[in-house]
Design a protein around this motif. Structure first.
Motif, PDB file in Angstrom:
ATOM      1  N   CYS A   1       0.829  -1.214   0.000  1.00 17.37           N
ATOM      2  CA  CYS A   1       0.000   0.000   0.000  1.00 17.37           C
ATOM      3  C   CYS A   1       0.858   1.257   0.000  1.00 17.37           C
TER       4      CYS A   1
ATOM      5  N   MET B   1       2.407   1.705  -3.342  1.00 21.53           N
ATOM      6  CA  MET B   1       1.413   2.173  -4.317  1.00 21.53           C
ATOM      7  C   MET B   1       1.210   3.681  -4.152  1.00 21.53           C
TER       8      MET B   1
ATOM      9  N   VAL C   1      -0.525   5.287  -7.187  1.00 21.38           N
ATOM     10  CA  VAL C   1      -1.614   4.356  -7.462  1.00 21.38           C
ATOM     11  C   VAL C   1      -2.577   4.387  -6.276  1.00 21.38           C
TER      12      VAL C   1
ATOM     13  N   ILE D   1      -5.698   3.385  -3.837  1.00 20.13           N
ATOM     14  CA  ILE D   1      -6.358   2.182  -3.324  1.00 20.13           C
ATOM     15  C   ILE D   1      -7.849   2.486  -3.253  1.00 20.13           C
TER      16      ILE D   1
ATOM     17  N   THR E   1      -6.828  -1.775  -6.374  1.00 20.20           N
ATOM     18  CA  THR E   1      -6.262  -0.491  -6.783  1.00 20.20           C
ATOM     19  C   THR E   1      -7.116   0.112  -7.896  1.00 20.20           C
TER      20      THR E   1
END
Ligand code: CO
Length: 136
Positions: free
Chosen positions: A90, A93, A98, A100, A118
């Protein structure tokens, strides 16, 4: 880090017809499992190198219903990658921009393990599921 593909998920408009199709090809198909928290009924097809997850809408606000409205014959819905540490993934990301989906906190998925999704716009137009699978 991304690990192996855990499964490829396909949304289907007729679960029994889809099960019959895979069984006719000699595939091993699990019993249907209701996941109310995810708004789906799932079935897993075991293949030598990965699994196929068949998704069918469950309940009023199933996320699969709108997908099937756009894809009435069904279609590939998401790809699930295994990760070692979902919180670590996470953070990575977030670092690379990116997003979530949902609250950002993992939910328990079909295998009893933490999962996250995602945002497709941030991941090559693909809905990606991350599943934490502890490996030695
Ligand atoms: Co999945």
């Amino acid at each position: 880090m991304l690990g192996p593909v855990n499964h490829i998920a396909i949304a289907v408009p007729d679960l029994n017809a889809a099960i019959a199709l895979y069984e006719a090809l000699g595939a091993q198909v699990s019993k249907p499992q209701d996941l109310p928290e995810h708004g789906v009924t799932v079935v897993f097809i075991a293949l030598p190198n990965t699994k196929i997850e068949l998704l069918y809408p469950l309940g009023e606000n199933s996320p699969i219903a709108s997908f099937l409205a756009k894809n009435p014959s069904g279609g590939i819905h998401h790809i699930c990658f295994e990760v070692n540490d979902i919180h670590d993934t996470c953070e990575r990301m977030a670092d690379i921009g990116v997003r979530i989906l949902g609250s950002g906190e993992p939910k328990i998925g079909a295998h009893g393990l933490p999962v996250l999704f995602t945002h497709p716009k941030d991941f090559c137009g693909t809905l990606v599921e991350l599943e934490e699978v502890a490996r030695p």
